[in-house]
Design a protein around this motif. Structure first.
Motif, PDB file in Angstrom:
ATOM      1  N   ILE A 175      45.632  17.359  56.514  1.00 24.76           N
ATOM      2  CA  ILE A 175      44.442  18.196  56.339  1.00 24.76           C
ATOM      3  C   ILE A 175      44.919  19.607  56.008  1.00 24.76           C
ATOM      4  CG2 ILE A 175      42.398  19.135  57.446  1.00 24.76           C
ATOM      5  CD1 ILE A 175      42.368  16.569  59.168  1.00 24.76           C
TER       6      ILE A 175
ATOM      7  N   PRO B 272      43.788  23.630  54.619  1.00 29.41           N
ATOM      8  CA  PRO B 272      42.672  24.560  54.447  1.00 29.41           C
ATOM      9  C   PRO B 272      42.256  24.622  52.976  1.00 29.41           C
ATOM     10  CG  PRO B 272      44.507  25.599  55.614  1.00 29.41           C
ATOM     11  CD  PRO B 272      44.984  24.269  55.128  1.00 29.41           C
ATOM     12  N   ARG B 273      40.994  24.869  52.727  1.00 27.12           N
ATOM     13  CA  ARG B 273      40.474  24.944  51.362  1.00 27.12           C
ATOM     14  C   ARG B 273      41.262  25.956  50.521  1.00 27.12           C
ATOM     15  NH1 ARG B 273      35.821  23.191  49.300  1.00 27.12           N
ATOM     16  NH2 ARG B 273      34.974  22.841  51.370  1.00 27.12           N
ATOM     17  N   GLU B 274      41.626  27.098  51.124  1.00 28.46           N
ATOM     18  CA  GLU B 274      42.374  28.127  50.395  1.00 28.46           C
ATOM     19  C   GLU B 274      43.728  27.598  49.914  1.00 28.46           C
ATOM     20  OE1 GLU B 274      41.179  28.607  53.530  1.00 28.46           O
ATOM     21  OE2 GLU B 274      39.437  29.865  53.070  1.00 28.46           O
TER      22      GLU B 274
ATOM     23  N   VAL C 271      44.490  24.437  49.241  1.00 25.15           N
ATOM     24  CA  VAL C 271      44.237  23.478  48.159  1.00 25.15           C
ATOM     25  C   VAL C 271      43.925  24.225  46.860  1.00 25.15           C
ATOM     26  CG1 VAL C 271      42.718  21.625  47.366  1.00 25.15           C
ATOM     27  CG2 VAL C 271      43.499  21.668  49.744  1.00 25.15           C
ATOM     28  N   SER C 272      43.109  25.282  46.955  1.00 24.13           N
ATOM     29  CA  SER C 272      42.776  26.078  45.767  1.00 24.13           C
ATOM     30  C   SER C 272      44.024  26.725  45.179  1.00 24.13           C
ATOM     31  CB  SER C 272      41.749  27.157  46.115  1.00 24.13           C
ATOM     32  OG  SER C 272      40.542  26.585  46.491  1.00 24.13           O
TER      33      SER C 272
END
Length: 101
Positions: free
Chosen positions: A11, A13-15, A17-18
């Motif tokens: 898992i 964090p979205r940041e 992945v971006s």
């Protein structure tokens, strides 16, 4: 069991992945990507390369006070965070110049 055979999903964090998607896009388009710690100190050549300007132009920016630097013996060193702040400010100035009415 080895790391690649883990049972739990990874898992992120979205940041993260971006950022990873952005880096992979840049690489796929043939652009270079550099990862520089914000606390790193750069030589004038490294700083000029990061800004995509000539070394003499960078030295002019340093001497004019546009970008802070320190002397190590006879050599200038530029903090990566100061250089990135300058680059962000220039991008903001360029954007606002193009969009002023």
């Amino acid at each position: 069991m080895g790391e690649s055979g883990g049972e739990e999903p990874l898992i992120l964090p979205r940041e993260a992945v971006s950022l990873l998607a952005y880096v992979l896009t840049q690489v796929a388009e043939g652009r270079g990507v550099s990862v520089v710690p914000s606390h790193a100190e750069l030589t004038t050549q490294q700083a000029a390369d990061l800004l995509n300007v000539s070394r003499p132009h960078l030295i002019g920016l340093l001497e004019s006070g546009a970008i802070p630097y320190r002397m190590v013996g006879r050599h200038r060193r530029v903090a990566a965070e100061d250089l990135l702040a300058y680059r962000r400010n220039v991008a903001v100035w360029s954007y606002s110049d193009r969009h002023e009415r």
